[in-house]
Design a protein around this motif. Structure first.
Motif, short mmCIF file in Angstrom:
data_model
loop_
_atom_site.label_atom_id
_atom_site.label_comp_id
_atom_site.label_asym_id
_atom_site.label_seq_id
_atom_site.Cartn_x
_atom_site.Cartn_y
_atom_site.Cartn_z
N PHE A 21 18.47 5.02 -12.49
CA PHE A 21 17.08 4.77 -12.13
C PHE A 21 16.79 3.28 -12.18
N THR A 22 16.13 2.79 -11.15
CA THR A 22 15.52 1.47 -11.17
C THR A 22 14.15 1.63 -10.53
N LEU A 23 13.21 0.85 -10.97
CA LEU A 23 11.85 0.96 -10.47
C LEU A 23 11.79 0.78 -8.96
N SER A 24 12.58 -0.15 -8.43
CA SER A 24 12.54 -0.41 -6.99
C SER A 24 12.94 0.80 -6.15
N ASN A 25 13.71 1.72 -6.71
CA ASN A 25 14.08 2.94 -5.97
C ASN A 25 12.91 3.88 -5.74
N VAL A 26 11.82 3.70 -6.46
CA VAL A 26 10.68 4.60 -6.31
C VAL A 26 9.42 3.88 -5.85
N TYR A 27 9.55 2.65 -5.39
CA TYR A 27 8.37 1.92 -4.88
C TYR A 27 7.65 2.71 -3.79
N ARG A 28 8.38 3.11 -2.77
CA ARG A 28 7.75 3.77 -1.62
C ARG A 28 6.99 5.04 -2.02
N PRO A 29 7.62 6.01 -2.70
CA PRO A 29 6.84 7.21 -3.02
C PRO A 29 5.65 6.94 -3.93
N ILE A 30 5.79 5.98 -4.84
CA ILE A 30 4.64 5.65 -5.70
C ILE A 30 3.52 5.04 -4.89
N LEU A 31 3.85 4.13 -3.97
CA LEU A 31 2.82 3.53 -3.12
C LEU A 31 2.17 4.58 -2.22
N GLN A 32 2.97 5.52 -1.72
CA GLN A 32 2.40 6.58 -0.88
C GLN A 32 1.45 7.47 -1.69
N MET A 33 1.82 7.78 -2.91
CA MET A 33 0.95 8.58 -3.76
C MET A 33 -0.34 7.82 -4.07
N MET A 34 -0.21 6.52 -4.36
CA MET A 34 -1.39 5.72 -4.64
C MET A 34 -2.31 5.65 -3.43
N GLU A 35 -1.74 5.48 -2.25
CA GLU A 35 -2.54 5.44 -1.03
C GLU A 35 -3.31 6.75 -0.87
N GLN A 42 3.11 -6.24 -6.38
CA GLN A 42 3.46 -7.62 -6.06
C GLN A 42 4.73 -7.74 -5.21
N SER A 43 5.27 -6.60 -4.80
CA SER A 43 6.49 -6.61 -4.00
C SER A 43 6.29 -7.40 -2.71
N ARG A 44 7.30 -8.14 -2.34
CA ARG A 44 7.30 -8.89 -1.08
C ARG A 44 8.16 -8.19 -0.03
N ASP A 45 8.70 -7.04 -0.38
CA ASP A 45 9.56 -6.29 0.51
C ASP A 45 8.79 -5.88 1.76
N GLN A 46 9.27 -6.28 2.92
CA GLN A 46 8.58 -6.01 4.19
C GLN A 46 8.44 -4.52 4.50
N ARG A 47 9.33 -3.69 3.97
CA ARG A 47 9.25 -2.26 4.23
C ARG A 47 7.98 -1.63 3.64
N PHE A 48 7.37 -2.29 2.65
CA PHE A 48 6.22 -1.71 1.97
C PHE A 48 4.91 -2.40 2.32
N GLN A 49 4.94 -3.37 3.19
CA GLN A 49 3.75 -4.18 3.45
C GLN A 49 2.57 -3.36 3.97
N ARG A 50 2.82 -2.37 4.81
CA ARG A 50 1.73 -1.54 5.31
C ARG A 50 1.01 -0.84 4.16
N LEU A 51 1.77 -0.40 3.17
CA LEU A 51 1.18 0.28 2.04
C LEU A 51 0.52 -0.70 1.07
N LEU A 52 0.99 -1.93 1.05
CA LEU A 52 0.46 -2.91 0.11
C LEU A 52 -0.79 -3.64 0.62
N ILE A 53 -1.00 -3.62 1.92
CA ILE A 53 -2.12 -4.35 2.50
C ILE A 53 -3.45 -3.80 2.01
N ARG A 54 -3.52 -2.53 1.78
CA ARG A 54 -4.76 -1.87 1.37
C ARG A 54 -5.24 -2.51 0.13
#
Length: 139
Positions: A74-88, A127-139
């Motif tokens: 487990f690393t936190l970065s492996n679950v960024y996307r699902p956590i951001l989707q849940m938060m959204e 605070q992620s700068r990963d471009q794959r998550f930018q749509r979720l982070l813009i909110r």
């Protein structure tokens, strides 16, 4: 450029195996939820919110399943996307009682390991700068 066809086939075969194993992982979790249901809940697979949704008259449990065979631990970065989707989804539905849960498989983690995501980790994700998550982070 010469590509070793055996290596390409091995990679594609492994990818297909991991996808199938991920479906089996999600199927097994869904089956457990159905068998353990005591409230005659409405259980949706690949629902509107998550992989598995268990809705009762008072609340909804939204469950996401992730299968990480190639990531050994487990690393936190492996679950960024699902956590951001849940938060959204949470912020779009603050008036509803939805409980979010993420199940993730990592081959070297002890079965049943439990990681609580804390405020500091949420800040790291946001605070992620990963471009794959930018749509979720813009909110």
């Amino acid at each position: 450029m010469v590509v070793n066809e055996e290596k390409v086939e091995d990679i594609l075969s492994r990818s297909a195996d991991y996808i199938i194993q991920g479906f089996i992982y999600q199927f097994n979790k869904t089956l457990l939820e159905i068998l353990n249901d005591e409230e005659d809940a409405i259980i949706s697979i690949e629902g509107i919110i998550e992989d598995i949704e268990i809705a009762t008259a008072l609340t909804t449990r939204a469950i996401q399943c992730k299968y990480h065979e190639e990531q050994e631990n487990f690393t936190l970065s492996n679950v960024y996307r699902p956590i951001l989707q849940m938060m959204e989804h949470y912020f779009d539905n603050v008036d509803k009682d939805i409980k979010y849960k993420l199940y993730a498989h990592f081959p070297n983690e002890r079965e049943g390991s439990n990681y609580e995501i804390n405020e500091e980790q949420i800040k790291t994700i946001l605070q992620s700068r990963d471009q794959r998550f930018q749509r979720l982070l813009i909110r």
